[in-house]
Design a protein around this motif. Structure first.
Motif, PDB file in Angstrom:
ATOM      1  N   ARG A  24     -62.286 -29.234  16.874  1.00  0.00           N
ATOM      2  CA  ARG A  24     -62.256 -30.288  17.910  1.00  0.00           C
ATOM      3  C   ARG A  24     -63.679 -30.697  18.292  1.00  0.00           C
ATOM      4  O   ARG A  24     -63.979 -31.884  18.405  1.00  0.00           O
ATOM      5  CB  ARG A  24     -61.492 -29.807  19.150  1.00  0.00           C
ATOM      6  CG  ARG A  24     -59.983 -29.838  18.977  1.00  0.00           C
ATOM      7  CD  ARG A  24     -59.230 -29.701  20.306  1.00  0.00           C
ATOM      8  NE  ARG A  24     -59.642 -28.546  21.100  1.00  0.00           N
ATOM      9  CZ  ARG A  24     -59.167 -27.314  20.951  1.00  0.00           C
ATOM     10  NH1 ARG A  24     -58.245 -27.068  20.037  1.00  0.00           N
ATOM     11  NH2 ARG A  24     -59.603 -26.329  21.726  1.00  0.00           N
ATOM     12  N   ALA A  25     -64.555 -29.716  18.471  1.00  0.00           N
ATOM     13  CA  ALA A  25     -65.934 -30.006  18.880  1.00  0.00           C
ATOM     14  C   ALA A  25     -66.695 -30.808  17.819  1.00  0.00           C
ATOM     15  O   ALA A  25     -67.524 -31.655  18.158  1.00  0.00           O
ATOM     16  CB  ALA A  25     -66.672 -28.703  19.183  1.00  0.00           C
ATOM     17  N   LEU A  26     -66.409 -30.544  16.553  1.00  0.00           N
ATOM     18  CA  LEU A  26     -67.116 -31.220  15.456  1.00  0.00           C
ATOM     19  C   LEU A  26     -66.426 -32.498  14.983  1.00  0.00           C
ATOM     20  O   LEU A  26     -66.981 -33.228  14.167  1.00  0.00           O
ATOM     21  CB  LEU A  26     -67.259 -30.267  14.260  1.00  0.00           C
ATOM     22  CG  LEU A  26     -68.085 -29.009  14.455  1.00  0.00           C
ATOM     23  CD1 LEU A  26     -68.016 -28.128  13.210  1.00  0.00           C
ATOM     24  CD2 LEU A  26     -69.528 -29.344  14.807  1.00  0.00           C
ATOM     25  N   TYR A  28     -63.672 -32.304  13.205  1.00  0.00           N
ATOM     26  CA  TYR A  28     -63.154 -31.880  11.906  1.00  0.00           C
ATOM     27  C   TYR A  28     -61.650 -31.669  11.995  1.00  0.00           C
ATOM     28  O   TYR A  28     -61.086 -31.556  13.081  1.00  0.00           O
ATOM     29  CB  TYR A  28     -63.779 -30.536  11.499  1.00  0.00           C
ATOM     30  CG  TYR A  28     -65.130 -30.609  10.825  1.00  0.00           C
ATOM     31  CD1 TYR A  28     -66.054 -31.612  11.103  1.00  0.00           C
ATOM     32  CD2 TYR A  28     -65.492 -29.634   9.917  1.00  0.00           C
ATOM     33  CE1 TYR A  28     -67.288 -31.633  10.474  1.00  0.00           C
ATOM     34  CE2 TYR A  28     -66.729 -29.650   9.286  1.00  0.00           C
ATOM     35  CZ  TYR A  28     -67.622 -30.657   9.573  1.00  0.00           C
ATOM     36  OH  TYR A  28     -68.841 -30.673   8.950  1.00  0.00           O
ATOM     37  N   GLN A  29     -61.009 -31.558  10.838  1.00  0.00           N
ATOM     38  CA  GLN A  29     -59.624 -31.113  10.760  1.00  0.00           C
ATOM     39  C   GLN A  29     -59.625 -29.590  10.877  1.00  0.00           C
ATOM     40  O   GLN A  29     -60.617 -28.952  10.564  1.00  0.00           O
ATOM     41  CB  GLN A  29     -58.990 -31.516   9.420  1.00  0.00           C
ATOM     42  CG  GLN A  29     -58.876 -33.008   9.205  1.00  0.00           C
ATOM     43  CD  GLN A  29     -57.922 -33.636  10.214  1.00  0.00           C
ATOM     44  OE1 GLN A  29     -56.830 -33.146  10.444  1.00  0.00           O
ATOM     45  NE2 GLN A  29     -58.375 -34.712  10.839  1.00  0.00           N
ATOM     46  N   PHE A  30     -58.497 -29.020  11.286  1.00  0.00           N
ATOM     47  CA  PHE A  30     -58.361 -27.576  11.348  1.00  0.00           C
ATOM     48  C   PHE A  30     -57.144 -27.163  10.553  1.00  0.00           C
ATOM     49  O   PHE A  30     -56.100 -27.809  10.611  1.00  0.00           O
ATOM     50  CB  PHE A  30     -58.205 -27.079  12.789  1.00  0.00           C
ATOM     51  CG  PHE A  30     -57.889 -25.607  12.847  1.00  0.00           C
ATOM     52  CD1 PHE A  30     -58.882 -24.664  12.635  1.00  0.00           C
ATOM     53  CD2 PHE A  30     -56.588 -25.161  13.039  1.00  0.00           C
ATOM     54  CE1 PHE A  30     -58.586 -23.309  12.638  1.00  0.00           C
ATOM     55  CE2 PHE A  30     -56.280 -23.806  13.052  1.00  0.00           C
ATOM     56  CZ  PHE A  30     -57.289 -22.882  12.852  1.00  0.00           C
ATOM     57  N   THR A  31     -57.280 -26.065   9.814  1.00  0.00           N
ATOM     58  CA  THR A  31     -56.126 -25.502   9.124  1.00  0.00           C
ATOM     59  C   THR A  31     -56.246 -23.987   9.093  1.00  0.00           C
ATOM     60  O   THR A  31     -57.337 -23.439   9.108  1.00  0.00           O
ATOM     61  CB  THR A  31     -55.970 -26.090   7.704  1.00  0.00           C
ATOM     62  OG1 THR A  31     -54.720 -25.708   7.174  1.00  0.00           O
ATOM     63  CG2 THR A  31     -57.072 -25.640   6.775  1.00  0.00           C
ATOM     64  N   ASP A  32     -55.094 -23.354   9.076  1.00  0.00           N
ATOM     65  CA  ASP A  32     -54.998 -21.900   9.028  1.00  0.00           C
ATOM     66  C   ASP A  32     -54.242 -21.573   7.738  1.00  0.00           C
ATOM     67  O   ASP A  32     -53.130 -22.079   7.538  1.00  0.00           O
ATOM     68  CB  ASP A  32     -54.239 -21.426  10.273  1.00  0.00           C
ATOM     69  CG  ASP A  32     -54.061 -19.929  10.338  1.00  0.00           C
ATOM     70  OD1 ASP A  32     -53.474 -19.356   9.400  1.00  0.00           O
ATOM     71  OD2 ASP A  32     -54.469 -19.334  11.344  1.00  0.00           O
ATOM     72  N   THR A  73     -63.501 -29.887   7.313  1.00  0.00           N
ATOM     73  CA  THR A  73     -62.355 -29.052   7.682  1.00  0.00           C
ATOM     74  C   THR A  73     -62.840 -27.668   8.080  1.00  0.00           C
ATOM     75  O   THR A  73     -63.719 -27.108   7.427  1.00  0.00           O
ATOM     76  CB  THR A  73     -61.369 -28.921   6.501  1.00  0.00           C
ATOM     77  OG1 THR A  73     -60.929 -30.224   6.108  1.00  0.00           O
ATOM     78  CG2 THR A  73     -60.152 -28.091   6.866  1.00  0.00           C
ATOM     79  N   VAL A  74     -62.264 -27.135   9.143  1.00  0.00           N
ATOM     80  CA  VAL A  74     -62.486 -25.743   9.527  1.00  0.00           C
ATOM     81  C   VAL A  74     -61.246 -24.982   9.074  1.00  0.00           C
ATOM     82  O   VAL A  74     -60.121 -25.364   9.399  1.00  0.00           O
ATOM     83  CB  VAL A  74     -62.692 -25.582  11.051  1.00  0.00           C
ATOM     84  CG1 VAL A  74     -62.821 -24.097  11.413  1.00  0.00           C
ATOM     85  CG2 VAL A  74     -63.920 -26.357  11.516  1.00  0.00           C
ATOM     86  N   GLN A 165     -72.289 -24.216  16.614  1.00  0.00           N
ATOM     87  CA  GLN A 165     -72.876 -25.560  16.619  1.00  0.00           C
ATOM     88  C   GLN A 165     -74.402 -25.491  16.540  1.00  0.00           C
ATOM     89  O   GLN A 165     -75.010 -26.273  15.804  1.00  0.00           O
ATOM     90  CB  GLN A 165     -72.441 -26.332  17.864  1.00  0.00           C
ATOM     91  CG  GLN A 165     -70.983 -26.762  17.799  1.00  0.00           C
ATOM     92  CD  GLN A 165     -70.568 -27.522  19.049  1.00  0.00           C
ATOM     93  OE1 GLN A 165     -70.502 -26.959  20.133  1.00  0.00           O
ATOM     94  NE2 GLN A 165     -70.307 -28.799  18.873  1.00  0.00           N
ATOM     95  N   ARG A 166     -75.012 -24.540  17.260  1.00  0.00           N
ATOM     96  CA  ARG A 166     -76.470 -24.383  17.189  1.00  0.00           C
ATOM     97  C   ARG A 166     -76.901 -23.995  15.775  1.00  0.00           C
ATOM     98  O   ARG A 166     -77.866 -24.540  15.242  1.00  0.00           O
ATOM     99  CB  ARG A 166     -76.944 -23.341  18.200  1.00  0.00           C
ATOM    100  CG  ARG A 166     -76.929 -23.824  19.647  1.00  0.00           C
ATOM    101  CD  ARG A 166     -77.648 -22.863  20.584  1.00  0.00           C
ATOM    102  NE  ARG A 166     -77.051 -21.548  20.633  1.00  0.00           N
ATOM    103  CZ  ARG A 166     -76.045 -21.189  21.442  1.00  0.00           C
ATOM    104  NH1 ARG A 166     -75.501 -22.068  22.258  1.00  0.00           N
ATOM    105  NH2 ARG A 166     -75.572 -19.958  21.413  1.00  0.00           N
TER     106      ARG A 166
END
Length: 174
Positions: A24-26, A28-32, A73-74, A165-166
């Protein structure tokens, strides 16, 4: 940076929670990978293990990892995804790997507090506190080997996301 980001660590380390927040912060898409396998097969992790054994599950895990990997994607990986050298090489080469590291006692406490989140059958048949000690002992070197960055998973998800992020900003500047 548009490379995928892989979250690795033991069950209870926060890969899904942190991965979701990071995505969400980047933007990006997220998947598990566990959720992807469950949705694509219609079987829970426990069902796959019962039908195909851990070897069958691990094969499916590798297929899922490759299927969900995409730019921006994360990916939250299963705790044992690092067991396959093929998976470690794939993740290191395809993107950035973040190891969420926490002591066995912390992991066991989280898994006992939120048992539905664990999703996986026991690996050893032992109490969760003993199992987490054994699992970390067996996998710690693999998590370290695959990781581009190791972060303390005992801090809050927001703090971990900010730290990632840093790190990513520093990498982009280099």
């Amino acid at each position: 940076m548009t490379q995928p980001i892989f979250m690795v660590g033991a069950r209870g380390a926060g890969k899904t929670t942190v991965g979701n927040a990071l995505a969400r912060a980047l933007g990006y898409q997220f998947t598990d990978t566990d959720v992807f396998m469950q949705q694509s097969t219609g079987l829970s992790v426990a069902d796959v293990v019962a039908r195909e054994g851990w070897a069958g599950f691990r094969r499916r895990e590798t297929e899922a990892l490759k299927a969900v990997t995409a730019p921006r994607t994360v990916v939250a990986t299963g705790g044992g995804a690092v067991l396959a050298a093929e998976n470690r090489a794939f993740m290191r080469g395809a993107g950035r790997v973040i190891y969420l590291r926490a002591p066995a006692a912390t992991l066991a406490h989280r898994l006992e507090e939120y048992p539905l989140d664990a999703q996986r059958p026991t690996l050893t048949g032992k109490p969760i506190s003993e199992e987490m000690v054994e699992v970390l002992a067996a996998r710690e070197a693999l998590y370290q080997e695959v990781a581009h960055h190791v972060l303390d998973a005992t801090t809050s998800p927001a703090e971990i996301v900010a730290a990632i992020q840093r790190l990513l900003q520093v990498e982009t500047i280099k």
